[in-house]
Design an enzyme around this catalytic site. Structure first.
Site, PDB file in Angstrom:
ATOM      1  N   ASN A  10       0.928  -1.108   0.070  1.00  0.00           N
ATOM      2  CA  ASN A  10      -0.050   0.019   0.027  1.00  0.00           C
ATOM      3  C   ASN A  10       0.968   1.179  -0.055  1.00  0.00           C
ATOM      4  OD1 ASN A  10      -1.812   2.114   0.394  1.00  0.00           O
ATOM      5  ND2 ASN A  10      -2.341   1.503   2.428  1.00  0.00           N
ATOM      6  N   LYS A  12      -0.031   4.134  -0.229  1.00  0.00           N
ATOM      7  CA  LYS A  12      -0.812   5.445   0.474  1.00  0.00           C
ATOM      8  C   LYS A  12      -0.398   6.507  -0.414  1.00  0.00           C
ATOM      9  CE  LYS A  12      -0.033   3.273   5.050  1.00  0.00           C
ATOM     10  NZ  LYS A  12       0.061   3.423   6.233  1.00  0.00           N
ATOM     11  N   HIS A  97      -9.385   1.500   5.005  1.00  0.00           N
ATOM     12  CA  HIS A  97      -8.145   1.557   5.657  1.00  0.00           C
ATOM     13  C   HIS A  97      -8.404   2.524   6.829  1.00  0.00           C
ATOM     14  CE1 HIS A  97      -3.717   2.608   6.518  1.00  0.00           C
ATOM     15  NE2 HIS A  97      -3.818   1.588   6.051  1.00  0.00           N
ATOM     16  N   GLU A  99      -6.550   4.929   8.007  1.00  0.00           N
ATOM     17  CA  GLU A  99      -6.185   6.308   7.541  1.00  0.00           C
ATOM     18  C   GLU A  99      -7.763   6.943   6.995  1.00  0.00           C
ATOM     19  OE1 GLU A  99      -2.772   5.558   5.728  1.00  0.00           O
ATOM     20  OE2 GLU A  99      -1.800   4.949   7.494  1.00  0.00           O
ATOM     21  N   GLU A 166      -5.205  -4.814  10.697  1.00  0.00           N
ATOM     22  CA  GLU A 166      -4.147  -3.659  11.015  1.00  0.00           C
ATOM     23  C   GLU A 166      -4.337  -2.838  12.231  1.00  0.00           C
ATOM     24  OE1 GLU A 166      -2.112  -2.436   6.803  1.00  0.00           O
ATOM     25  OE2 GLU A 166      -3.823  -1.367   7.400  1.00  0.00           O
ATOM     26  N   GLY A 172       3.084   2.222  10.720  1.00  0.00           N
ATOM     27  CA  GLY A 172       3.958   3.535  10.797  1.00  0.00           C
ATOM     28  C   GLY A 172       4.580   3.822  11.975  1.00  0.00           C
ATOM     29  N   SER A 212       3.725  -2.018  10.163  1.00  0.00           N
ATOM     30  CA  SER A 212       5.284  -2.006  10.612  1.00  0.00           C
ATOM     31  C   SER A 212       5.669  -3.456  10.208  1.00  0.00           C
ATOM     32  CB  SER A 212       5.299  -1.822  11.865  1.00  0.00           C
ATOM     33  OG  SER A 212       4.989  -0.291  12.258  1.00  0.00           O
TER      34      SER A 212
HETATM   35  P1  13P Z   1       3.392   0.406   7.447  1.00  0.00           P
HETATM   36  O1  13P Z   1       3.756  -0.836   7.129  1.00  0.00           O
HETATM   37  O2  13P Z   1       3.950   1.620   7.221  1.00  0.00           O
HETATM   38  O3  13P Z   1       3.065   0.369   9.028  1.00  0.00           O
HETATM   39  O4  13P Z   1       1.820   0.655   7.126  1.00  0.00           O
HETATM   40  C1  13P Z   1       0.888  -0.255   7.237  1.00  0.00           C
HETATM   41  C2  13P Z   1      -0.257   0.104   6.357  1.00  0.00           C
HETATM   42  O5  13P Z   1      -1.241   0.908   6.688  1.00  0.00           O
HETATM   43  C3  13P Z   1      -0.598  -0.581   5.108  1.00  0.00           C
HETATM   44  O6  13P Z   1      -1.977  -0.349   4.700  1.00  0.00           O
END
Ligand code: 13P
Length: 250
Positions: A10, A12, A97, A99, A166, A172, A212
């Site tokens: 992803n 983002k 997601h 976010e 997640e 992150g 992560s």
């Molecule tokens: P990270 O791998 O950067 O922690 O992000 C995970 C994520 O949100 C994947 O959709």
């Protein structure tokens, strides 16, 4: 029941046209041995989908989007429908997601509608669920994720949908749950998916872990029972790291 592992990157809101060679390099490193063991897909921002499609096709990678609108077309300025994503070569789309749940106040009902829109267009939705730090600390993680599964998955969804667990606090941050916590959550998620969909479908549905994931912890996390792959953020931006994660399946 064997489920083919899925490793999804992803991106983002990252990646300009200049990043396309990274996808090219992922394809080059996705050799037959790895292909035998795991499916790899990249989900770049919508602006890159059409250009990335040619590159992913050449490299044997799958292509996914990061969100879709509910309506198939019409007066929705700035939105992109699942049909449009399919049209430019995507076969997957991430929905729900954390976010998007946080930044755009998407509810389980929105996520449910987006997953249904994806299925209508012939895309495979990757439906995201996960608890916040406060919810985990309050001992509420299972209940929260169970409720998200119940309300976000269309009850008639086919067995090729993907669910991604997640934990919000692991995204992150460099933090990950313990292997025991991942095992507990994934077993519970499969149970709740079965309760929602029935017919033994949950045994065929891939449940990804995200938060992560990096080359150094992928092997440990990917070998937990009921973990059928990874949804990778930061470590999916370079071919070296993304293939490093996927190599947990070598
Ligand atoms: P990270 O791998 O950067 O922690 O992000 C995970 C994520 O949100 C994947 O959709």
């Amino acid at each position: 029941m064997t489920r083919r592992p899925l490793v999804a990157g992803n991106w983002k809101m990252n990646g300009l046209c200049a990043a396309l060679p990274e996808i090219e390099a992922m394809g080059a490193a996705y050799d037959d041995a790895l292909r035998d063991r795991a499916e790899l897909i990249v989900c770049p921002p919508a602006t890159l989908l059409a250009l990335a499609c040619e590159v992913t096709t050449r490299g044997g990678l799958g292509l996914g989007a990061q969100d879709c609108a509910v309506a198939p077309r019409g007066a929705h300025t700035g939105d992109i429908s699942a049909e449009m994503l399919k049209d430019v070569g995507a076969s997957y789309v991430i929905v729900g997601h954390s976010e998007r749940r946080a930044d755009h106040r998407e509810t389980d009902a929105d996520v449910h509608a987006k997953a249904a829109a994806a299925l209508r267009a012939g895309l495979t939705p990757i439906i995201c669920v996960g608890e916040t730090r406060a919810e985990r600390d309050a001992g509420d993680a299972l209940r929260v994720v169970g409720a998200q599964i119940e309300s976000s998955l269309p009850s008639s969804a086919p067995a090729h949908i993907v669910v991604a667990y997640e934990p919000v606090w692991a995204i992150g941050t460099g933090l990950t749950p313990t292997v025991g916590d991942v095992a507990e959550m994934h077993a519970f998620a499969r149970e709740r998916i079965e309760a929602r969909l029935g017919g033994g479908k949950s045994l065929r549905i891939r449940i990804l872990y995200g938060g992560s994931v990096k080359p150094s912890n992928a092997r440990e996390l990917m070998h937990v029972a009921n973990v059928d792959g990874a949804l990778v953020g930061g470590a999916s931006l370079t071919a070296t790291d993304f293939i490093g994660v996927a190599s947990a399946y070598r």
